[in-house]
Design a protein around this motif. Structure first.
Motif, short mmCIF file in Angstrom:
data_model
loop_
_atom_site.label_atom_id
_atom_site.label_comp_id
_atom_site.label_asym_id
_atom_site.label_seq_id
_atom_site.Cartn_x
_atom_site.Cartn_y
_atom_site.Cartn_z
N ASN A 165 8.53 -5.53 -2.76
CA ASN A 165 8.02 -5.67 -1.40
C ASN A 165 8.52 -6.98 -0.82
OD1 ASN A 165 6.13 -4.30 0.52
ND2 ASN A 165 5.15 -6.31 0.52
N ARG B 46 -2.10 -6.30 -2.51
CA ARG B 46 -2.76 -5.44 -1.52
C ARG B 46 -3.99 -6.11 -0.93
NH1 ARG B 46 -2.28 0.44 -4.69
NH2 ARG B 46 -0.14 0.92 -3.98
N GLU C 41 -1.89 -4.88 -7.09
CA GLU C 41 -3.29 -4.82 -6.67
C GLU C 41 -3.71 -6.11 -5.97
OE1 GLU C 41 -5.38 -1.78 -9.84
OE2 GLU C 41 -5.17 -3.87 -10.45
N GLU D 267 -2.73 -8.63 1.51
CA GLU D 267 -2.28 -7.98 2.74
C GLU D 267 -3.47 -7.62 3.64
OE1 GLU D 267 1.99 -5.85 1.64
OE2 GLU D 267 0.14 -4.68 1.47
N GLN D 268 -4.55 -7.18 3.02
CA GLN D 268 -5.74 -6.85 3.80
C GLN D 268 -6.32 -8.08 4.50
OE1 GLN D 268 -8.34 -5.02 0.93
NE2 GLN D 268 -7.15 -3.12 0.82
N LYS E 174 0.82 -1.21 0.00
CA LYS E 174 0.00 0.00 0.00
C LYS E 174 0.86 1.26 0.00
CE LYS E 174 -0.59 0.14 5.06
NZ LYS E 174 0.19 1.36 5.27
N ASP E 175 2.14 1.11 0.32
CA ASP E 175 3.03 2.27 0.37
C ASP E 175 3.65 2.61 -0.98
OD1 ASP E 175 2.65 2.52 3.15
OD2 ASP E 175 4.18 0.99 3.54
#
Length: 234
Positions: free
Chosen positions: A194, A216, A213, A219-220, A3-4
């Motif tokens: 990452n 992410r 995408e 990760e959520q 997300k960074d």
């Protein structure tokens, strides 16, 4: 975390090639650009304007273009051939195999509109198998950059890289997130975008952003995701 990763803007990867080849032209007088009637699509305008004597319009004769490029290397030139990916590979595979790869000619085969990125032009202009075809050839380096900045960096880097190169990029505007100065691109060295411990995603080209995408989302859901941009396939 993924997300960074910051998107600077959206630009066409072929535009990165256009800017890169212009800078290459200024720095390397031995560079010659050839095209098969697609100067506009490959963003060659600035190069043609400032270096008209180093531009060769071959017309819709891609096989001839590859033969000319191979011959130019014998005189110490560094030819960059430009057309769509389908016409850079499938249409001219014999010429590349016989005249460029086997004899290790210093030709840079620059292919835009790769994969399915030009849907409106139809299946005759699309190709998916080109990466596999080109990596099979002896001595052929295959590079698939992920965004505008990286395409520009790769275009410049291959000018001083000895041997045949297949540089593959696309048509549409795409998220631009790698280093603006190209400092994070090195031929042959994968880029770790990452670090993670649960899942590793590998991607190249436009699909790197899709992998970001997807990562992410993972990760959520609590997964630690490693993402590697494998821009140099071979």
């Amino acid at each position: 975390m993924l997300k960074d990763i910051i998107v600077q803007n959206e630009k066409e990867t072929r535009g990165g090639f256009g800017e890169g080849i212009y800078e290459v032209g200024k720095e390397h007088p031995e560079v010659v650009v050839l095209t098969a009637d697609l100067a506009g699509s490959l963003k060659l305008g600035p190069f043609i304007k400032d270096f008209p004597e180093r531009f060769v319009q071959c017309g819709i004769a891609e096989a001839n273009m590859m033969g000319i490029a191979a011959g130019l290397t014998i005189g110490g030139k560094i030819p960059y051939t430009t057309t769509f990916a389908n016409f850079s590979t499938g249409r001219v595979y014999d010429q590349i195999r016989q005249s460029i790869a086997y004899s290790h000619k210093n030709v840079k085969i620059c292919a835009s509109h790769a994969g399915l990125t030009l849907g409106e032009d139809g299946a005759t202009h699309q190709i998916l198998e080109d990466i596999g075809m080109m990596r099979m050839l002896p001595g052929m380096t295959v590079i698939v950059p992920c965004d505008f900045n990286q395409t520009k960096a790769a275009t410049k880097a291959i000018a001083t890289y000895e041997g045949p190169v297949y540089l593959r990029f696309g048509r549409p505007k795409w998220p631009n997130f790698t280093a603006a100065d190209g400092s994070d691109f090195v031929i042959g060295k994968a880029q770790i975008l990452n670090e993670g411990t649960n899942i590793t995603l590998f991607a190249c080209g436009h699909l790197v952003w899709k992998a970001i995408e997807a990562g992410r989302i993972l990760e959520q859901r609590g997964y630690s995701v490693e993402l590697i941009n494998l821009h140099t396939i071979k």
